[in-house]
Structures are given as structure tokens and as C-alpha cells.
Design a protein around this motif. Structure first.
Motif, PDB file in Angstrom:
ATOM      1  N   ARG A   9       0.852  -1.181   0.000  1.00 14.00           N
ATOM      2  CA  ARG A   9       0.000   0.000   0.000  1.00 14.00           C
ATOM      3  C   ARG A   9       0.891   1.236   0.000  1.00 14.00           C
ATOM      4  NH1 ARG A   9      -4.243  -0.150   4.430  1.00 14.00           N
ATOM      5  NH2 ARG A   9      -5.046  -1.679   2.992  1.00 14.00           N
ATOM      6  N   THR A  10       0.571   2.192  -0.835  1.00 14.94           N
ATOM      7  CA  THR A  10       1.351   3.418  -0.957  1.00 14.94           C
ATOM      8  C   THR A  10       0.466   4.604  -0.611  1.00 14.94           C
ATOM      9  OG1 THR A  10       2.691   2.424  -2.711  1.00 14.94           O
ATOM     10  CG2 THR A  10       2.737   4.818  -2.539  1.00 14.94           C
ATOM     11  N   VAL A  11       0.990   5.494   0.238  1.00 15.27           N
ATOM     12  CA  VAL A  11       0.284   6.720   0.596  1.00 15.27           C
ATOM     13  C   VAL A  11       1.168   7.888   0.183  1.00 15.27           C
ATOM     14  CG1 VAL A  11      -0.705   8.082   2.461  1.00 15.27           C
ATOM     15  CG2 VAL A  11      -0.832   5.588   2.536  1.00 15.27           C
ATOM     16  N   LEU A  12       0.581   8.836  -0.527  1.00 18.38           N
ATOM     17  CA  LEU A  12       1.304  10.004  -1.022  1.00 18.38           C
ATOM     18  C   LEU A  12       0.693  11.247  -0.400  1.00 18.38           C
ATOM     19  CD1 LEU A  12       3.448  10.901  -3.167  1.00 18.38           C
ATOM     20  CD2 LEU A  12       1.539  11.183  -4.745  1.00 18.38           C
ATOM     21  N   ASP A  13       1.529  12.077   0.218  1.00 22.30           N
ATOM     22  CA  ASP A  13       1.013  13.302   0.804  1.00 22.30           C
ATOM     23  C   ASP A  13       0.435  14.180  -0.301  1.00 22.30           C
ATOM     24  OD1 ASP A  13       0.974  15.080   3.335  1.00 22.30           O
ATOM     25  OD2 ASP A  13       1.727  16.395   1.756  1.00 22.30           O
ATOM     26  N   SER A  14      -0.688  14.798  -0.023  1.00 24.86           N
ATOM     27  CA  SER A  14      -1.374  15.596  -1.045  1.00 24.86           C
ATOM     28  C   SER A  14      -0.519  16.748  -1.559  1.00 24.86           C
ATOM     29  CB  SER A  14      -2.711  16.108  -0.515  1.00 24.86           C
ATOM     30  OG  SER A  14      -2.546  16.786   0.696  1.00 24.86           O
ATOM     31  N   SER A  15       0.417  17.245  -0.767  1.00 25.26           N
ATOM     32  CA  SER A  15       1.290  18.330  -1.238  1.00 25.26           C
ATOM     33  C   SER A  15       2.217  17.878  -2.363  1.00 25.26           C
ATOM     34  CB  SER A  15       2.112  18.896  -0.084  1.00 25.26           C
ATOM     35  OG  SER A  15       3.044  17.947   0.384  1.00 25.26           O
ATOM     36  N   ALA A  16       2.478  16.583  -2.460  1.00 22.24           N
ATOM     37  CA  ALA A  16       3.364  16.062  -3.512  1.00 22.24           C
ATOM     38  C   ALA A  16       2.759  16.237  -4.898  1.00 22.24           C
ATOM     39  CB  ALA A  16       3.674  14.594  -3.259  1.00 22.24           C
ATOM     40  N   THR A  17       1.448  16.364  -4.965  1.00 23.01           N
ATOM     41  CA  THR A  17       0.800  16.519  -6.278  1.00 23.01           C
ATOM     42  C   THR A  17       1.055  17.899  -6.877  1.00 23.01           C
ATOM     43  OG1 THR A  17      -1.290  17.236  -5.283  1.00 23.01           O
ATOM     44  CG2 THR A  17      -1.017  14.867  -5.685  1.00 23.01           C
ATOM     45  N   GLU A  18       1.599  18.815  -6.088  1.00 20.39           N
ATOM     46  CA  GLU A  18       1.918  20.154  -6.582  1.00 20.39           C
ATOM     47  C   GLU A  18       3.223  20.195  -7.369  1.00 20.39           C
ATOM     48  OE1 GLU A  18       1.791  22.767  -3.206  1.00 20.39           O
ATOM     49  OE2 GLU A  18      -0.158  21.987  -2.585  1.00 20.39           O
ATOM     50  N   TRP A  19       4.033  19.161  -7.264  1.00 16.95           N
ATOM     51  CA  TRP A  19       5.312  19.100  -7.975  1.00 16.95           C
ATOM     52  C   TRP A  19       5.102  18.577  -9.387  1.00 16.95           C
ATOM     53  CZ3 TRP A  19       9.625  21.089  -5.842  1.00 16.95           C
ATOM     54  CH2 TRP A  19       9.606  21.324  -4.477  1.00 16.95           C
ATOM     55  N   GLU A  20       5.947  19.004 -10.300  1.00 23.81           N
ATOM     56  CA  GLU A  20       5.877  18.526 -11.680  1.00 23.81           C
ATOM     57  C   GLU A  20       6.324  17.073 -11.773  1.00 23.81           C
ATOM     58  OE1 GLU A  20       7.939  19.622 -15.915  1.00 23.81           O
ATOM     59  OE2 GLU A  20       7.389  21.282 -14.582  1.00 23.81           O
ATOM     60  N   THR A  21       7.434  16.756 -11.080  1.00 24.91           N
ATOM     61  CA  THR A  21       7.931  15.377 -11.043  1.00 24.91           C
ATOM     62  C   THR A  21       8.405  15.042  -9.638  1.00 24.91           C
ATOM     63  OG1 THR A  21      10.184  16.001 -11.688  1.00 24.91           O
ATOM     64  CG2 THR A  21       8.681  15.368 -13.465  1.00 24.91           C
ATOM     65  N   LEU A  22       8.490  13.726  -9.368  1.00 22.48           N
ATOM     66  CA  LEU A  22       8.991  13.197  -8.105  1.00 22.48           C
ATOM     67  C   LEU A  22      10.025  12.128  -8.402  1.00 22.48           C
ATOM     68  CD1 LEU A  22       5.562  12.465  -6.398  1.00 22.48           C
ATOM     69  CD2 LEU A  22       6.994  14.464  -6.033  1.00 22.48           C
ATOM     70  N   TYR A  23      10.858  11.826  -7.424  1.00 24.34           N
ATOM     71  CA  TYR A  23      11.771  10.698  -7.510  1.00 24.34           C
ATOM     72  C   TYR A  23      11.319   9.666  -6.486  1.00 24.34           C
ATOM     73  CZ  TYR A  23      14.905  13.593 -10.257  1.00 24.34           C
ATOM     74  OH  TYR A  23      15.433  14.383 -11.241  1.00 24.34           O
ATOM     75  N   CYS A  24      11.283   8.415  -6.893  1.00 27.98           N
ATOM     76  CA  CYS A  24      10.892   7.362  -5.956  1.00 27.98           C
ATOM     77  C   CYS A  24      11.700   6.100  -6.239  1.00 27.98           C
ATOM     78  CB  CYS A  24       9.395   7.087  -6.020  1.00 27.98           C
ATOM     79  SG  CYS A  24       8.847   6.353  -7.546  1.00 27.98           S
ATOM     80  N   SER A  25      11.678   5.201  -5.282  1.00 32.37           N
ATOM     81  CA  SER A  25      12.405   3.947  -5.385  1.00 32.37           C
ATOM     82  C   SER A  25      11.872   3.122  -6.554  1.00 32.37           C
ATOM     83  CB  SER A  25      12.268   3.149  -4.096  1.00 32.37           C
ATOM     84  OG  SER A  25      12.883   1.885  -4.239  1.00 32.37           O
ATOM     85  N   ALA A  26      12.795   2.520  -7.296  1.00 36.28           N
ATOM     86  CA  ALA A  26      12.422   1.746  -8.473  1.00 36.28           C
ATOM     87  C   ALA A  26      12.663   0.253  -8.291  1.00 36.28           C
ATOM     88  CB  ALA A  26      13.178   2.260  -9.696  1.00 36.28           C
ATOM     89  N   GLY A  27      12.761  -0.211  -7.042  1.00 38.49           N
ATOM     90  CA  GLY A  27      12.815  -1.642  -6.792  1.00 38.49           C
ATOM     91  C   GLY A  27      14.168  -2.250  -6.504  1.00 38.49           C
ATOM     92  N   ARG A  28      15.222  -1.474  -6.638  1.00 31.65           N
ATOM     93  CA  ARG A  28      16.567  -1.949  -6.305  1.00 31.65           C
ATOM     94  C   ARG A  28      17.271  -0.884  -5.493  1.00 31.65           C
ATOM     95  NH1 ARG A  28      19.707  -3.380 -11.521  1.00 31.65           N
ATOM     96  NH2 ARG A  28      17.828  -2.650 -12.496  1.00 31.65           N
ATOM     97  N   ARG A  29      18.099  -1.284  -4.579  1.00 35.51           N
ATOM     98  CA  ARG A  29      18.834  -0.326  -3.767  1.00 35.51           C
ATOM     99  C   ARG A  29      19.620   0.626  -4.660  1.00 35.51           C
ATOM    100  NH1 ARG A  29      22.192  -3.131   0.506  1.00 35.51           N
ATOM    101  NH2 ARG A  29      20.090  -3.512   1.279  1.00 35.51           N
TER     102      ARG A  29
END
Length: 54
Positions: A9-29
Motif C-alpha cells: 500500500r502506498t500513501v502520497l502526501d497531497s502536497s506532492a501533487t503540486e510538484w511537476e515530477t517526483l523521484y521514488c524507489s524503483a525496486g533496487r537499492r
């Protein structure tokens, strides 16, 4: 939250939707991916809610 063996389950803070792009983990360290917040929500079925305290 992407590329994991088990879907979590993933929860994203609503303020993050104000950014054009985000960086997140892609499954490998050490591997990250840049994507739009809407794409992260779509790919992970994330819940968007006010999480951060300001």
C-alpha cells in the motif's frame, strides 16, 4: 514503491501533487525513477491524503 516483489500500500502526501515530477524507489537499492505524481498514483494505486504536518 515500484518494482517490488510484493505490492505494498502506498500513501502520497497531497502536497506532492503540486510538484511537476517526483523521484521514488524503483525496486533496487540505489535505483530511483523520476515521474509525475499522477503516474505514481496510477502505477501504485496510491492513496493521496494530507499526511505531513505543517
Amino acid at each position: 514503491p515500484l518494482g517490488q516483489r510484493k505490492r505494498l500500500r502506498t500513501v502520497l502526501d497531497s502536497s506532492a501533487t503540486e510538484w511537476e515530477t517526483l523521484y521514488c524507489s524503483a525496486g533496487r537499492r540505489g535505483l530511483e525513477v523520476e515521474l509525475a505524481p499522477a503516474d505514481l498514483v496510477r502505477l501504485t494505486s496510491a492513496i493521496v491524503a494530507p499526511v505531513a504536518v505543517t
